[in-house]
Scaffold this motif. Sequence first.
Motif, PDB file in Angstrom:
ATOM      1  N   UNK A  97      23.275  43.903  41.042  1.00  0.00           N
ATOM      2  CA  UNK A  97      24.612  43.326  40.896  1.00  0.00           C
ATOM      3  C   UNK A  97      25.032  43.317  39.433  1.00  0.00           C
ATOM      4  N   UNK A  98      24.103  42.952  38.553  1.00  0.00           N
ATOM      5  CA  UNK A  98      24.423  42.914  37.122  1.00  0.00           C
ATOM      6  C   UNK A  98      24.780  44.304  36.602  1.00  0.00           C
ATOM      7  N   UNK A  99      24.026  45.314  37.038  1.00  0.00           N
ATOM      8  CA  UNK A  99      24.311  46.690  36.616  1.00  0.00           C
ATOM      9  C   UNK A  99      25.657  47.145  37.161  1.00  0.00           C
ATOM     10  N   UNK A 104      28.165  37.179  43.022  1.00  0.00           N
ATOM     11  CA  UNK A 104      28.788  37.651  41.795  1.00  0.00           C
ATOM     12  C   UNK A 104      28.742  36.567  40.719  1.00  0.00           C
ATOM     13  N   UNK A 105      29.166  35.359  41.081  1.00  0.00           N
ATOM     14  CA  UNK A 105      29.190  34.265  40.111  1.00  0.00           C
ATOM     15  C   UNK A 105      27.798  33.980  39.559  1.00  0.00           C
ATOM     16  N   UNK A 106      26.802  34.052  40.432  1.00  0.00           N
ATOM     17  CA  UNK A 106      25.428  33.740  40.045  1.00  0.00           C
ATOM     18  C   UNK A 106      24.897  34.688  38.985  1.00  0.00           C
ATOM     19  N   UNK A 157      26.620  36.113  36.560  1.00  0.00           N
ATOM     20  CA  UNK A 157      27.456  36.112  35.367  1.00  0.00           C
ATOM     21  C   UNK A 157      27.081  34.910  34.519  1.00  0.00           C
ATOM     22  N   UNK A 158      27.447  34.959  33.269  1.00  0.00           N
ATOM     23  CA  UNK A 158      27.249  33.779  32.433  1.00  0.00           C
ATOM     24  C   UNK A 158      28.137  32.655  32.966  1.00  0.00           C
ATOM     25  N   UNK A 159      27.775  31.421  32.651  1.00  0.00           N
ATOM     26  CA  UNK A 159      28.538  30.281  33.157  1.00  0.00           C
ATOM     27  C   UNK A 159      29.998  30.379  32.731  1.00  0.00           C
ATOM     28  N   UNK A 160      30.212  30.765  31.486  1.00  0.00           N
ATOM     29  CA  UNK A 160      31.581  30.869  30.963  1.00  0.00           C
ATOM     30  C   UNK A 160      32.356  31.972  31.676  1.00  0.00           C
ATOM     31  N   UNK A 215      36.420  33.773  35.675  1.00  0.00           N
ATOM     32  CA  UNK A 215      36.729  34.574  36.858  1.00  0.00           C
ATOM     33  C   UNK A 215      37.286  33.703  37.977  1.00  0.00           C
ATOM     34  N   UNK A 216      36.717  32.525  38.172  1.00  0.00           N
ATOM     35  CA  UNK A 216      37.213  31.607  39.196  1.00  0.00           C
ATOM     36  C   UNK A 216      38.641  31.167  38.882  1.00  0.00           C
ATOM     37  N   UNK A 217      38.906  30.896  37.603  1.00  0.00           N
ATOM     38  CA  UNK A 217      40.270  30.522  37.197  1.00  0.00           C
ATOM     39  C   UNK A 217      41.254  31.660  37.476  1.00  0.00           C
TER      40      UNK A 217
END
Length: 349
Positions: free
Chosen positions: A265-267, A292-294, A296-299, A304-306
């Motif tokens: 997923x990261x790649x 996807x969220x997991x 990614x960095x928290x920021x 992305x959610x915003x």
Amino acid sequence: MTEQAGSPPSVVSEETAEAAKMSGVERSAIFLLSLGEADAAEVLKHMGPKEVQKVGAMMAQLEDVNRSKVVSVLKYFIEIVRHETGLGMGADGYIRNMLTQALGEDKASGLIDRILLGGNTTGLDTLKWMEPRAVADIIRYEHPQIQAIVVAYLDADQAAEILGYFDAKVRLDIMLRVANLTTVQPAALQELNDILERQFSGSGSTKTTTMGGVKRVADIMNYVEGSIEAPLMESIKQVDEDLCTEIEDLMFVFDNLSDVDDRGIQALMREVSSDVLILALKGANEAVKEKIFKNMSKRAAELLQDDLEAKGPVRLSEVETAQKEILSIARRMADSGEIALGKGGEEMV
């Protein structure tokens, strides 16, 4: 998703950091633009139709390519070359071994001939460079078995677009024939090449060619538009329910991304733009979003959610297009061995 874009740590330096954030296609486009028309054309001659289309489209989109970007890309490629182990070996042998290991003997043989022997493309290969509508027009009045061979031979995404130019009854007939197709004898393939080469130039193949089968149908169905996919699958089910089930089991759809391992997923995310990802996630299930969220960095996940919340309603067709673009990237990366598609990182076979 530039903040996640990257490359092997061994080639990232302060001078190449800007290039490392770009996608591979963008780096290639900038590199070719820096070469000049004649040299860039020589490079493109050794690329397949899909690669040429992608790089060409990116070259057309690029704006404000400043000097620092060009320098960063050039130094990036220099660093990669420095880390390559193939230089200094016999070029022909290296290329043959590399392509055979990467693509398998069947897929690599034609490409090797064109690169090393300067062979022309066959009539069938010429179709890969054509617009889907033009290919559909060429085979429209051919025997259904000829149509099936052409569809099975071409890349899955191009084949899917070609199917869109036929009516539902013809689409069903073609896909059923592709599912039952296994190998094509040399004489039959040569005859088809001869027909096409009356319009194009090239040389024929004398090898028995493996193509078609249920897996091929599943690959093509992965690219078919949603408005065509559902009724076509229903028609196949009415003819052969077991075949329909087998096709569905082999298809890799957007929701299946939740089964790809974290590294994969990261790649994948490094190759996907933010705009495309946002559109695709508007129609994704919660499992895919969480995956996807997991990864990614928290920021980045918060941003992305915003963006998802701010996007508002979008057309289903736009969501499907974005999801298919991501799936296309995922399958390309799986074919090259960069990621594995399937639960727990296990390839789907």
